[in-house]
Design an enzyme around this catalytic site. Structure first.
Site, mmCIF file in Angstrom:
data_model
loop_
_atom_site.group_PDB
_atom_site.id
_atom_site.type_symbol
_atom_site.label_atom_id
_atom_site.label_comp_id
_atom_site.label_asym_id
_atom_site.label_seq_id
_atom_site.Cartn_x
_atom_site.Cartn_y
_atom_site.Cartn_z
ATOM 1 N N HIS A 263 38.565 33.908 42.369
ATOM 2 C CA HIS A 263 38.014 33.024 41.341
ATOM 3 C C HIS A 263 36.600 32.645 41.781
ATOM 4 O O HIS A 263 35.723 33.503 41.841
ATOM 5 C CB HIS A 263 38.977 31.829 41.212
ATOM 6 C CG HIS A 263 38.739 30.925 40.047
ATOM 7 N ND1 HIS A 263 37.857 31.202 39.040
ATOM 8 C CD2 HIS A 263 39.278 29.710 39.729
ATOM 9 C CE1 HIS A 263 37.881 30.212 38.157
ATOM 10 N NE2 HIS A 263 38.727 29.287 38.559
ATOM 11 N N HIS A 302 36.906 41.280 34.743
ATOM 12 C CA HIS A 302 37.177 39.928 34.274
ATOM 13 C C HIS A 302 38.427 39.956 33.416
ATOM 14 O O HIS A 302 38.644 40.907 32.669
ATOM 15 C CB HIS A 302 35.984 39.395 33.460
ATOM 16 C CG HIS A 302 36.002 37.912 33.330
ATOM 17 N ND1 HIS A 302 36.737 37.266 32.375
ATOM 18 C CD2 HIS A 302 35.400 36.956 34.076
ATOM 19 C CE1 HIS A 302 36.568 35.956 32.527
ATOM 20 N NE2 HIS A 302 35.772 35.743 33.553
ATOM 21 N N ASP A 358 29.540 36.560 38.895
ATOM 22 C CA ASP A 358 29.391 36.453 40.345
ATOM 23 C C ASP A 358 28.626 37.601 40.967
ATOM 24 O O ASP A 358 28.232 37.521 42.133
ATOM 25 C CB ASP A 358 30.783 36.392 40.998
ATOM 26 C CG ASP A 358 31.430 35.054 40.748
ATOM 27 O OD1 ASP A 358 30.700 34.050 40.801
ATOM 28 O OD2 ASP A 358 32.641 35.015 40.492
HETATM 29 N N1 ACO Z 1 37.388 46.756 41.486
HETATM 30 C C1 ACO Z 1 38.190 47.844 41.352
HETATM 31 N N2 ACO Z 1 39.207 47.904 40.503
HETATM 32 C C2 ACO Z 1 39.457 46.833 39.753
HETATM 33 C C3 ACO Z 1 38.666 45.671 39.833
HETATM 34 C C4 ACO Z 1 37.595 45.654 40.734
HETATM 35 N N3 ACO Z 1 36.795 44.590 40.858
HETATM 36 N N4 ACO Z 1 39.130 44.745 38.963
HETATM 37 C C5 ACO Z 1 40.179 45.309 38.354
HETATM 38 N N5 ACO Z 1 40.376 46.574 38.826
HETATM 39 C C6 ACO Z 1 41.373 47.543 38.361
HETATM 40 C C7 ACO Z 1 42.751 47.209 38.894
HETATM 41 O O1 ACO Z 1 43.012 47.865 40.116
HETATM 42 C C8 ACO Z 1 43.619 47.706 37.770
HETATM 43 O O2 ACO Z 1 43.692 49.112 37.850
HETATM 44 P P1 ACO Z 1 45.092 49.864 37.501
HETATM 45 O O3 ACO Z 1 45.300 49.613 36.038
HETATM 46 O O4 ACO Z 1 44.831 51.284 37.853
HETATM 47 O O5 ACO Z 1 46.147 49.211 38.348
HETATM 48 C C9 ACO Z 1 42.829 47.377 36.508
HETATM 49 O O6 ACO Z 1 41.452 47.407 36.940
HETATM 50 C C10 ACO Z 1 43.145 46.033 35.899
HETATM 51 O O7 ACO Z 1 43.012 45.036 36.909
HETATM 52 P P2 ACO Z 1 43.827 43.684 36.931
HETATM 53 O O8 ACO Z 1 43.907 43.191 38.348
HETATM 54 O O9 ACO Z 1 45.113 43.839 36.198
HETATM 55 O O10 ACO Z 1 42.885 42.737 36.080
HETATM 56 P P3 ACO Z 1 42.960 41.170 36.048
HETATM 57 O O11 ACO Z 1 42.523 40.761 34.696
HETATM 58 O O12 ACO Z 1 44.270 40.661 36.543
HETATM 59 O O13 ACO Z 1 41.884 40.745 37.171
HETATM 60 C C11 ACO Z 1 39.941 39.966 38.228
HETATM 61 C C12 ACO Z 1 40.660 40.160 36.888
HETATM 62 C C13 ACO Z 1 40.816 39.087 39.187
HETATM 63 C C14 ACO Z 1 38.632 39.222 37.974
HETATM 64 C C15 ACO Z 1 39.677 41.349 38.878
HETATM 65 O O14 ACO Z 1 38.877 42.119 38.015
HETATM 66 C C16 ACO Z 1 39.050 41.256 40.262
HETATM 67 O O15 ACO Z 1 39.779 41.104 41.254
HETATM 68 N N6 ACO Z 1 37.687 41.343 40.353
HETATM 69 C C17 ACO Z 1 37.007 41.197 41.617
HETATM 70 C C18 ACO Z 1 36.893 39.729 41.991
HETATM 71 C C19 ACO Z 1 35.893 39.010 41.102
HETATM 72 O O16 ACO Z 1 34.778 39.467 40.876
HETATM 73 N N7 ACO Z 1 36.303 37.801 40.648
HETATM 74 C C20 ACO Z 1 35.427 36.938 39.829
HETATM 75 C C21 ACO Z 1 35.981 36.755 38.458
HETATM 76 S S1 ACO Z 1 34.859 35.837 37.481
HETATM 77 C C22 ACO Z 1 35.065 34.262 37.942
HETATM 78 O O17 ACO Z 1 36.042 33.792 38.441
HETATM 79 C C23 ACO Z 1 33.918 33.377 37.761
#
Ligand code: ACO
Length: 422
Positions: A263, A302, A358
């Site tokens: 987050h 996101h 971010d």
């Molecule tokens: N890098 C690589 N792969 C990713 C990423 C990433 N940053 N984010 C999602 N994916 C992939 C997952 O592995 C998944 O792949 P799959 O379908 O083959 O299993 C798919 O994309 C969907 O991902 P989920 O985890 O289901 O997406 P969710 O909506 O739950 O997660 C999140 C959102 C937590 C923001 C995620 O994208 C992430 O971890 N990003 C990196 C951390 C980040 O930048 N957080 C800041 C968010 S913005 C904020 O809080 C202000």
């Protein structure tokens, strides 16, 4: 076509028509037919936990609006304090209201000596500033006992002012303690962001923090981070507020949720990731590792935005302005290359993964002289306005205490076995 869905219980053949209202269906209606069948939605991916009139997001269209005003217009023309007022009270302030609001915030920035001396200075020398902030905000509730009168509007509004005003002071206090420097008291002649920069960096000159361009850039970053509807931290705020905990304790809980690397901790992770990549030559290899499941591309993806994050677009422009004053962050080239490679790669395109707020904010904060440890604190300062807007809205809605259900998957009933028999 009727704006409704029909649900049939195939066990009995009974049906019920449920109206679609504001894009949702009421669980109360569902309950009339299927009282003991619960929605299984652990990450709230398909659950609207409340109705709200504060912030509107359309993730597919890349839209973010506070109280109907597009984020682009607010970032361009407003100030953080004005936006905070808008979020909390629902309308932009009149000139008189704004003067009063600015005055009230400015004159509540000081913290009690005991908070600073006994509390903040009681932490271990290498305490993380976010851990210090979360604890200090909760501790504030013990200094303002009237804060428990949450249904007394003037009393609640006073705590709202105190929380927004004291966040930068607590943040700067935590930082200066962590580097062994004496605390700088707030300066009531300065604006919100300007005062914060002064409390952080006085008397150093290693970054041009006195330059109004930097306080303006920080103010815009505060606007962009002020609210984002029901993210993890704000959902926590509403969850805790539903128990009628005082606003300090509830804000501390929301800040604790923000602390996590998934987050508000993500911009810190972005900088650590860029450092670990080290050079442009390593970008392709790093992306290949991410695709192979070895970690995530921090600052990408996101839960709601599946097209672009409108805040990320504004931030990129702010980054250019800041770098003109501070000089370019050496990690920027790696970040740009990473973005270019990822946006051309089917793994990221097919999963709709784009840079989020971010991805660039950390680079700006670092160029401004902020240490990586304090990035999440920089997020918590402006988000306090959004949290408190939701706190007030929840009380006005007279919402029931938040109490989700679970689907039990553990052992069936069994008899206790004495320890000598196991
Ligand atoms: N890098 C690589 N792969 C990713 C990423 C990433 N940053 N984010 C999602 N994916 C992939 C997952 O592995 C998944 O792949 P799959 O379908 O083959 O299993 C798919 O994309 C969907 O991902 P989920 O985890 O289901 O997406 P969710 O909506 O739950 O997660 C999140 C959102 C937590 C923001 C995620 O994208 C992430 O971890 N990003 C990196 C951390 C980040 O930048 N957080 C800041 C968010 S913005 C904020 O809080 C202000």
């Amino acid at each position: 076509m009727a704006e409704s869905v029909t649900i049939t219980d195939n066990r009995t053949g009974e049906s019920i028509e449920v109206p679609i209202t504001n894009g949702g269906v009421s669980a109360t209606e569902w309950k009339k037919l299927l009282g003991n069948i619960w929605f299984h939605d652990p990450g709230y991916t398909q659950t609207a936990a409340t109705s709200s009139s504060i912030t509107e997001i359309d993730g597919d269209a890349g839209i973010l609006r506070y109280r109907g005003y597009p984020i682009e217009q607010l970032a361009e023309q407003s100030t953080y304090l004005e936006v905070a007022y808008l979020l909390i009270y629902g309308e932009l302030p009149t000139p008189e209201q704004f003067e009063q609001w600015k005055h009230d915030i400015t004159y509540h920035t000081f913290i009690h000596e005991n908070v600073r001396k006994r509390f903040m200075e009681g932490f271990h020398y290498d305490a993380h500033p976010m851990g210090m902030l979360v604890s200090a905000v909760a501790a504030l509730s013990t200094f303002y006992l009237e804060a428990k009168d949450i249904f007394d509007e003037p009393v609640l509004d006073k705590q709202v002012v105190r929380l927004i005003a004291k966040m930068p002071t607590l943040a700067a206090c935590a930082y200066r303690f962590s580097i062994g420097m004496p605390f700088i008291w707030p300066d009531n002649s300065k604006g919100f962001a300007e005062n914060f920069l002064k409390m952080m960096f006085e008397p150093w000159d290693h970054v041009p923090w006195r330059d109004p361009k930097l306080s303006h850039a920080l103010d815009v970053l505060f606007i962009l981070h002020a609210d984002h509807e029901l993210n993890c931290g704000t959902a926590t705020m509403r969850m805790v507020a539903s128990s009628h905990a005082d606003p300090y304790t509830a804000t501390a809980a929301a800040a604790a949720a923000l602390y996590g690397p998934r987050h508000g901790g993500a911009n810190e992770q972005v900088i650590r990731m860029l450092h670990s990549i080290g050079s442009m030559d390593n970008v392709a290899g790093f992306v290949a590792d991410v695709k192979a499941g070895k970690g995530r591309l921090q600052g990408f993806g996101h839960r709601v935005y599946k097209n672009f994050d409108p805040r990320a677009q504004i931030i990129k422009r702010i980054a250019d302005e800041v770098f003109e004053t501070t000089g370019k962050n050496p990690l920027l080239d790696i970040a740009l290359k990473l973005e270019e490679v990822a946006l051309a790669d089917d793994y990221f395109v097919s999963r709709k993964l784009y840079p989020n707020v971010d991805f660039y904010s950390g680079l700006i904060y670092q160029a401004m002289g902020f240490p990586v440890d304090i990035f999440t604190v920089l997020f918590a300062i402006p988000r306090t306005a959004g949290w408190l807007a939701h706190y007030k809205e929840l009380l006005e809605q007279d919402q029931k205490i938040a109490r989700p259900r679970q689907l039990y998957t553990g052992a069936d009933v069994r008899d206790y076995v004495g320890i000598d028999q196991r």
